[in-house]
Design a protein around this motif. Structure first.
Motif, PDB file in Angstrom:
ATOM      1  N   GLN A 255     -14.234  -5.117   0.373  1.00 20.95           N
ATOM      2  CA  GLN A 255     -12.836  -5.469   0.142  1.00 20.95           C
ATOM      3  C   GLN A 255     -12.027  -5.297   1.431  1.00 20.95           C
ATOM      4  OE1 GLN A 255     -12.068  -2.883  -3.376  1.00 20.95           O
ATOM      5  NE2 GLN A 255     -11.313  -4.742  -4.338  1.00 20.95           N
ATOM      6  N   PRO A 256     -11.216  -6.284   1.775  1.00 17.94           N
ATOM      7  CA  PRO A 256     -10.444  -6.212   3.022  1.00 17.94           C
ATOM      8  C   PRO A 256      -9.153  -5.410   2.847  1.00 17.94           C
ATOM      9  CG  PRO A 256     -10.085  -8.340   1.993  1.00 17.94           C
ATOM     10  CD  PRO A 256     -11.085  -7.607   1.129  1.00 17.94           C
TER      11      PRO A 256
ATOM     12  N   MET B 244      -4.726   3.687  -6.980  1.00 14.40           N
ATOM     13  CA  MET B 244      -3.361   3.412  -7.441  1.00 14.40           C
ATOM     14  C   MET B 244      -2.925   4.435  -8.482  1.00 14.40           C
ATOM     15  SD  MET B 244      -3.240  -0.775  -7.507  1.00 14.40           S
ATOM     16  CE  MET B 244      -4.808  -1.061  -8.314  1.00 14.40           C
ATOM     17  N   ILE B 245      -3.840   4.814  -9.376  1.00 14.73           N
ATOM     18  CA  ILE B 245      -3.520   5.828 -10.380  1.00 14.73           C
ATOM     19  C   ILE B 245      -3.221   7.164  -9.713  1.00 14.73           C
ATOM     20  CG2 ILE B 245      -4.453   7.159 -12.310  1.00 14.73           C
ATOM     21  CD1 ILE B 245      -6.054   4.663 -13.092  1.00 14.73           C
TER      22      ILE B 245
ATOM     23  N   PRO C  71     -14.159   6.957  -6.474  1.00 13.96           N
ATOM     24  CA  PRO C  71     -13.555   6.114  -5.434  1.00 13.96           C
ATOM     25  C   PRO C  71     -13.530   4.642  -5.833  1.00 13.96           C
ATOM     26  CG  PRO C  71     -15.774   6.763  -4.795  1.00 13.96           C
ATOM     27  CD  PRO C  71     -15.460   7.496  -6.060  1.00 13.96           C
ATOM     28  N   SER C  72     -12.342   4.102  -5.979  1.00 27.86           N
ATOM     29  CA  SER C  72     -12.150   2.679  -6.261  1.00 27.86           C
ATOM     30  C   SER C  72     -10.682   2.354  -6.064  1.00 27.86           C
ATOM     31  CB  SER C  72     -12.586   2.313  -7.687  1.00 27.86           C
ATOM     32  OG  SER C  72     -11.717   2.889  -8.640  1.00 27.86           O
ATOM     33  N   LEU C  73     -10.376   1.092  -5.967  1.00 28.35           N
ATOM     34  CA  LEU C  73      -8.988   0.678  -5.754  1.00 28.35           C
ATOM     35  C   LEU C  73      -8.093   1.008  -6.950  1.00 28.35           C
ATOM     36  CD1 LEU C  73      -7.067  -0.658  -3.750  1.00 28.35           C
ATOM     37  CD2 LEU C  73      -7.651  -2.866  -4.770  1.00 28.35           C
TER      38      LEU C  73
ATOM     39  N   LEU D  63      -6.290   7.180   1.768  1.00 25.22           N
ATOM     40  CA  LEU D  63      -7.453   7.337   0.890  1.00 25.22           C
ATOM     41  C   LEU D  63      -8.547   6.324   1.233  1.00 25.22           C
ATOM     42  CD1 LEU D  63      -5.693   7.948  -2.547  1.00 25.22           C
ATOM     43  CD2 LEU D  63      -6.802   9.640  -1.079  1.00 25.22           C
ATOM     44  N   GLY D  64      -8.128   5.100   1.564  1.00 28.91           N
ATOM     45  CA  GLY D  64      -9.104   4.097   1.982  1.00 28.91           C
ATOM     46  C   GLY D  64      -9.794   4.492   3.273  1.00 28.91           C
TER      47      GLY D  64
END
Length: 279
Positions: free
Chosen positions: A226-227, A143-144, A137-139, A215-216
């Motif tokens: 992170q906003p 995107m990927i 889990p990460s930004l 997903l967020g």
């Protein structure tokens, strides 16, 4: 149609003009984010937690006392970045695969399209969750994941256009005159597929933002503090009854951005489609 005529027609199309205004407004907010945000979006203020909208905090505050307006403003940058990068990840490989499959035909066509069919067999959200769970889990991984999910859509759109274009007389004439495959694909077929690609990419921006927000919301996208709008929705869902503004304003921001891209994509399709223009 030159660029000036295209822009004029877009402004005359009410759907495209409204979508463009929404997108332009959010882009302007994203670019001027630090100047517009009244507070630091990451600094908590426990004494001001869950404050309703007021003159001091126009959108209220969240469970940690952070100003929601400031977080929504900074989140617009993340959402636009997610849309642009995700669509690029989908568009570039999807276009290449569609060109190769449509132009060269079997057996390459069958191999590529069967792989695309396998990806399309999975629901988009579930496939994105699966990819994100593998990558972590990460930004960037969000995107990927969103980009990979929509590669088959671009591949199928481009392939269908290539199958039609390669039967056109001008393409056959160039091939008979000794034009190489690379020249035919890059100079004559690819430019004629730009219109549907641009339209779908515009619509895909809204879809990518929505998928990333989902997903967020599930905790697989951008991580606190992170906003990101989807993560803000997830944080505010437990306060939906006592403080509906915590989730309401990020949800409204997602709605406006996705609506803007969808309206602009629909209007752009109407402008670029000759049959719809003549009608």
């Amino acid at each position: 149609m030159n660029r000036l005529e295209l822009f004029t027609d877009l402004l005359r199309n009410r759907t495209a003009a409204l979508g463009l205004c929404l997108i332009a407004g959010i882009v302007a907010v994203a670019l001027a984010g630090p100047a517009l945000a009244p507070y630091d979006p990451l600094v908590p203020a426990p004494l001001d937690r869950l404050q309703p909208p007021s003159a001091q905090h126009l959108f209220g505050t969240d469970s940690l006392g952070r100003d929601i307006l400031s977080r929504v403003i900074h989140g617009s940058r993340l959402s636009l970045l997610i849309g642009i990068i995700s669509v690029t990840i989908s568009l570039v490989p999807g276009t290449v695969l569609g060109l190769l499959a449509g132009y060269f035909g079997d057996p390459l066509d069958s191999i590529i399209m069967r792989v695309m069919d396998v990806l399309l067999a999975f629901p988009a959200v579930l496939l994105a969750i699966f990819i994100t769970a593998i990558l972590g889990p990460s930004l960037p991984n969000t995107m990927i994941a969103v980009g990979i999910v929509y590669i088959p859509h671009y591949a199928r759109i481009v392939r269908s256009n290539v199958l039609s274009l390669k039967q056109q007389l001008f393409v056959q004439a160039i091939r008979h005159l000794g034009g190489s495959h690379a020249r035919v694909i890059l100079l004559h077929i690819l430019p004629n597929t730009f219109a549907p690609i641009i339209v779908y990419a515009t619509l895909g921006m809204g879809t990518a933002v929505l998928q990333a927000a989902a997903l967020g919301f599930l905790g697989l996208g951008a991580q606190p503090p992170q906003p990101e709008w989807g993560a803000m929705l997830s944080e505010g869902r437990q306060y939906i009854q006592m403080a509906p503004h915590v989730a309401g304003f990020p949800g409204l921001a997602i709605l406006l951005l996705v609506l803007g891209f969808n309206l602009f994509g629909d209007g752009l399709r109407d402008v670029l489609d000759p049959s719809l223009r003549s009608r």
